[in-house]
Scaffold this active site. Structure first.
Site, PDB file in Angstrom:
ATOM      1  N   ARG A 168      56.149  26.811  55.283  1.00 43.54           N
ATOM      2  CA  ARG A 168      55.904  27.897  56.245  1.00 43.54           C
ATOM      3  C   ARG A 168      57.201  28.560  56.668  1.00 43.54           C
ATOM      4  NH1 ARG A 168      52.834  23.856  59.814  1.00 43.54           N
ATOM      5  NH2 ARG A 168      51.071  23.366  58.480  1.00 43.54           N
ATOM      6  N   ASN A 227      64.592  10.235  58.092  1.00 44.59           N
ATOM      7  CA  ASN A 227      65.247   9.764  56.859  1.00 44.59           C
ATOM      8  C   ASN A 227      66.489  10.524  56.422  1.00 44.59           C
ATOM      9  OD1 ASN A 227      63.290   7.659  56.007  1.00 44.59           O
ATOM     10  ND2 ASN A 227      61.890   9.386  56.043  1.00 44.59           N
ATOM     11  N   ASN A 251      41.605  10.794  60.950  1.00 44.10           N
ATOM     12  CA  ASN A 251      42.281  12.088  60.847  1.00 44.10           C
ATOM     13  C   ASN A 251      41.648  12.821  59.658  1.00 44.10           C
ATOM     14  OD1 ASN A 251      44.000  14.229  60.518  1.00 44.10           O
ATOM     15  ND2 ASN A 251      45.891  13.016  60.573  1.00 44.10           N
ATOM     16  N   GLY A 286      63.337  14.064  59.741  1.00 44.36           N
ATOM     17  CA  GLY A 286      64.099  13.621  60.921  1.00 44.36           C
ATOM     18  C   GLY A 286      64.433  12.141  60.886  1.00 44.36           C
ATOM     19  N   HIS A 317      51.514  19.260  66.944  1.00 43.24           N
ATOM     20  CA  HIS A 317      52.246  17.982  66.847  1.00 43.24           C
ATOM     21  C   HIS A 317      52.338  17.290  68.210  1.00 43.24           C
ATOM     22  CE1 HIS A 317      54.663  19.594  63.147  1.00 43.24           C
ATOM     23  NE2 HIS A 317      53.620  18.894  62.736  1.00 43.24           N
ATOM     24  N   ASP A 328      60.701  19.269  49.203  1.00 39.66           N
ATOM     25  CA  ASP A 328      61.095  17.895  49.515  1.00 39.66           C
ATOM     26  C   ASP A 328      62.605  17.845  49.768  1.00 39.66           C
ATOM     27  OD1 ASP A 328      61.896  15.138  49.403  1.00 39.66           O
ATOM     28  OD2 ASP A 328      59.950  14.701  48.494  1.00 39.66           O
ATOM     29  N   GLY A 363      55.495  19.915  57.954  1.00 36.39           N
ATOM     30  CA  GLY A 363      55.410  20.828  59.100  1.00 36.39           C
ATOM     31  C   GLY A 363      56.506  20.414  60.064  1.00 36.39           C
ATOM     32  N   LYS A 371      42.247  10.383  56.597  1.00 38.51           N
ATOM     33  CA  LYS A 371      43.193   9.272  56.765  1.00 38.51           C
ATOM     34  C   LYS A 371      42.646   8.403  57.887  1.00 38.51           C
ATOM     35  CE  LYS A 371      47.287  11.943  55.851  1.00 38.51           C
ATOM     36  NZ  LYS A 371      48.108  12.817  56.652  1.00 38.51           N
ATOM     37  N   HIS A 408      60.556  17.253  65.621  1.00 35.46           N
ATOM     38  CA  HIS A 408      59.607  16.667  64.657  1.00 35.46           C
ATOM     39  C   HIS A 408      59.794  17.424  63.345  1.00 35.46           C
ATOM     40  CE1 HIS A 408      55.558  14.941  63.478  1.00 35.46           C
ATOM     41  NE2 HIS A 408      55.734  15.902  62.582  1.00 35.46           N
ATOM     42  N   LEU A 409      60.523  16.802  62.416  1.00 31.86           N
ATOM     43  CA  LEU A 409      60.862  17.479  61.164  1.00 31.86           C
ATOM     44  C   LEU A 409      60.159  16.771  60.010  1.00 31.86           C
ATOM     45  CD1 LEU A 409      64.730  17.808  61.778  1.00 31.86           C
ATOM     46  CD2 LEU A 409      62.927  19.395  62.487  1.00 31.86           C
TER      47      LEU A 409
HETATM   48  P1  AMP Z   1      56.053  14.169  56.925  1.00 33.10           P
HETATM   49  O1  AMP Z   1      55.342  15.494  56.952  1.00 33.10           O
HETATM   50  O2  AMP Z   1      56.493  13.706  58.269  1.00 33.10           O
HETATM   51  O3  AMP Z   1      55.312  13.113  56.150  1.00 33.10           O
HETATM   52  O4  AMP Z   1      57.412  14.416  56.111  1.00 33.10           O
HETATM   53  C1  AMP Z   1      57.395  14.706  54.748  1.00 33.10           C
HETATM   54  C2  AMP Z   1      58.749  15.190  54.304  1.00 33.10           C
HETATM   55  O5  AMP Z   1      59.757  14.238  54.659  1.00 33.10           O
HETATM   56  C3  AMP Z   1      58.902  15.342  52.788  1.00 33.10           C
HETATM   57  O6  AMP Z   1      58.469  16.603  52.368  1.00 33.10           O
HETATM   58  C4  AMP Z   1      60.373  15.159  52.576  1.00 33.10           C
HETATM   59  O7  AMP Z   1      60.994  16.439  52.599  1.00 33.10           O
HETATM   60  C5  AMP Z   1      60.868  14.403  53.786  1.00 33.10           C
HETATM   61  N1  AMP Z   1      61.419  13.084  53.444  1.00 33.10           N
HETATM   62  C6  AMP Z   1      60.764  11.925  53.289  1.00 33.10           C
HETATM   63  N2  AMP Z   1      61.627  10.930  52.956  1.00 33.10           N
HETATM   64  C7  AMP Z   1      62.867  11.477  52.923  1.00 33.10           C
HETATM   65  C8  AMP Z   1      64.172  10.986  52.677  1.00 33.10           C
HETATM   66  N3  AMP Z   1      64.398   9.704  52.380  1.00 33.10           N
HETATM   67  N4  AMP Z   1      65.202  11.859  52.746  1.00 33.10           N
HETATM   68  C9  AMP Z   1      64.990  13.145  53.041  1.00 33.10           C
HETATM   69  N5  AMP Z   1      63.788  13.671  53.308  1.00 33.10           N
HETATM   70  C10 AMP Z   1      62.726  12.856  53.254  1.00 33.10           C
END
Ligand code: AMP
Length: 402
Positions: free
Chosen positions: A243, A336, A10, A334, A182, A284, A214, A17, A210-211
């Site tokens: 975004r 976590n 990737n 989504g 995605h 975050d 992005g 990655k 997909h949260l």
């Molecule tokens: P991804 O792009 O799928 O890697 O998701 C990254 C985002 O997941 C981060 O910016 C966080 O906002 C969110 N995230 C990761 N771990 C947690 C968690 N334990 N609780 C809430 N949000 C999380």
């Protein structure tokens, strides 16, 4: 015995990655990441799964060529080198496949030229993908290499969902339509959700949310995507980490005419300084929740805007699908953020979905249901695995013949 390993690459603008998988049992042999390529000091982190012990170092890495060579050297130290006869193929994530690529495709010169022709549609992503492919082909010209496109899963969208309501000739001339992104995640998660329900993908309708940083939603009918929230670019749709998602396009004219901003400035504003970070200075979700707990009103409003948009899409996709078997949450937020899942479904019980607070609070890496028994629409948490999906699609195409 025929080779069974697939290397997934990737390639981003300044990062690569990678994962090496053995497709006999879909297990990981090594995972890693090279960051800050071309900057003063790059960082490489490599973990062979046999020991689980990560090796990490920083040193200048000039370009993708040098990055891939460094990756190959790390893999070789574990007896997993790119020259191994066990390697069946390399699978490349490619962000934009336009309308040309509806499925994973073995890369030859013509395919590479077409991916380059799509650069105007994905100026931030496709150039890095092309560089990664070129470098990998130069290293192993004899090895099958496969492009797996983020857009491909969405090419089944009907024209009514894929077209914008703008002048048709103009749209066609500039290839303006909704492509969606995605796709490997939506494909993987919708299939895994069907499995969780004990059904075949053809027999279920699923809304995938997909949260991550992005974010996008997809309406999947019988295994095929019929609508998704991202559009010509990944800017449309849900509120994301940085975004804006949906917005009246006239905001752009206003910022130009009244704000005197340049096109590039507006691009940066909407892609990098909007969404959660624009609303509260933080992208975050963990930190946003912490601030909300401390009574921070700005963080609360950002969360509420995020949830309002998410709910609108869930409602819209229930309408698009007519009947829904499951709503699946995936990616960083989504998977976590239990409070996001709870708030997204709260109030929708009349439409079918419901969340059981106890099940929602359980932390796990496994796909799982969080709706109470008997809910008309199941709600699930399904961890995504884009690398496995890319490896699976790559191996399905070339592995058995190599
Ligand atoms: P991804 O792009 O799928 O890697 O998701 C990254 C985002 O997941 C981060 O910016 C966080 O906002 C969110 N995230 C990761 N771990 C947690 C968690 N334990 N609780 C809430 N949000 C999380």
């Amino acid at each position: 015995m025929s080779p069974t390993r697939v290397l997934v690459l990737n390639s981003g603008s300044s990062s690569v990655k990678y994962q090496l998988l053995d497709m006999r049992d879909s297990s990981r042999l090594a995972v890693g990441l090279v960051e800050r390529i071309g900057e003063r000091s790059a960082r490489l982190k490599h973990t062979p799964l046999a020991t689980g012990e990560a090796r990490e170092w920083s040193a200048p890495i000039a370009d993708h060529d040098a990055a891939l060579k460094a990756v190959a050297e790390e893999l070789a130290k574990d007896g997993l080198g790119l020259d191994s006869p066990e390697l069946a193929a390399i699978g490349h994530r490619v962000v934009h496949g336009g309308l040309a690529f509806t499925r994973p495709t073995v890369i030859d010169d013509a395919v590479l030229a077409e991916i380059e022709r799509l650069i105007p549609l994905a100026p931030l992503h496709n150039p890095a993908n092309v560089t990664g492919i070129r470098t990998a082909r130069a290293m192993r010209p004899d090895l099958p290499q496969v492009a797996v496109f983020d857009t491909a899963f969405h090419t089944t969208m009907p024209e009514s969902a894929a077209r914008y309501a703008i002048d048709v000739q103009t749209a066609d001339e500039y290839r303006i339509r909704r492509y969606g992104f995605h796709g490997t995640s939506h494909a993987y998660v919708s299939r895994a959700t069907a499995k969780l329900l004990g059904k075949a993908p053809e027999d279920v309708n699923v809304i995938v949310l997909h949260l991550g940083n992005g974010a996008s939603a997809a309406a999947v009918r019988g295994g095929k995507c019929v609508d998704t929230s991202m559009g010509l670019t990944p800017l449309e749709g849900l509120v994301m980490g940085t975004r804006s998602g949906d917005m009246d396009p006239a905001v752009i004219f206003h910022l130009k005419r009244v704000g005197g901003m340049s096109t590039d400035e507006i691009d940066t504003l909407l892609n990098k300084k909007s969404g959660l970070i624009g609303l509260c200075g933080e992208n975050d979700m963990r930190e946003i929740r912490r601030r909300i707990d401390e009574g921070d009103e700005q963080a609360r409003l950002a969360f509420d805007i995020y949830l309002h948009r998410l709910k609108k899409y869930i409602g819209a996709y229930i309408a698009v699908l007519g009947t829904v078997d499951a709503i699946a949450f995936t990616a960083g937020v989504g998977e976590n953020a239990a409070e996001v899942r709870e708030a997204a479904i709260a109030g929708l019980e009349g439409l079918g979905p419901a969340v059981d607070a106890g099940l929602n609070a359980v932390r796990s890496d496994e796909p799982r249901l969080i709706s109470p028994a008997g809910a008309r629409v199941a709600v699930a948490v399904v961890p995504t695995d884009e690398e496995l999906e890319i490896a699976t699609q790559t191996y399905a195409l070339v592995g058995k013949n190599s």
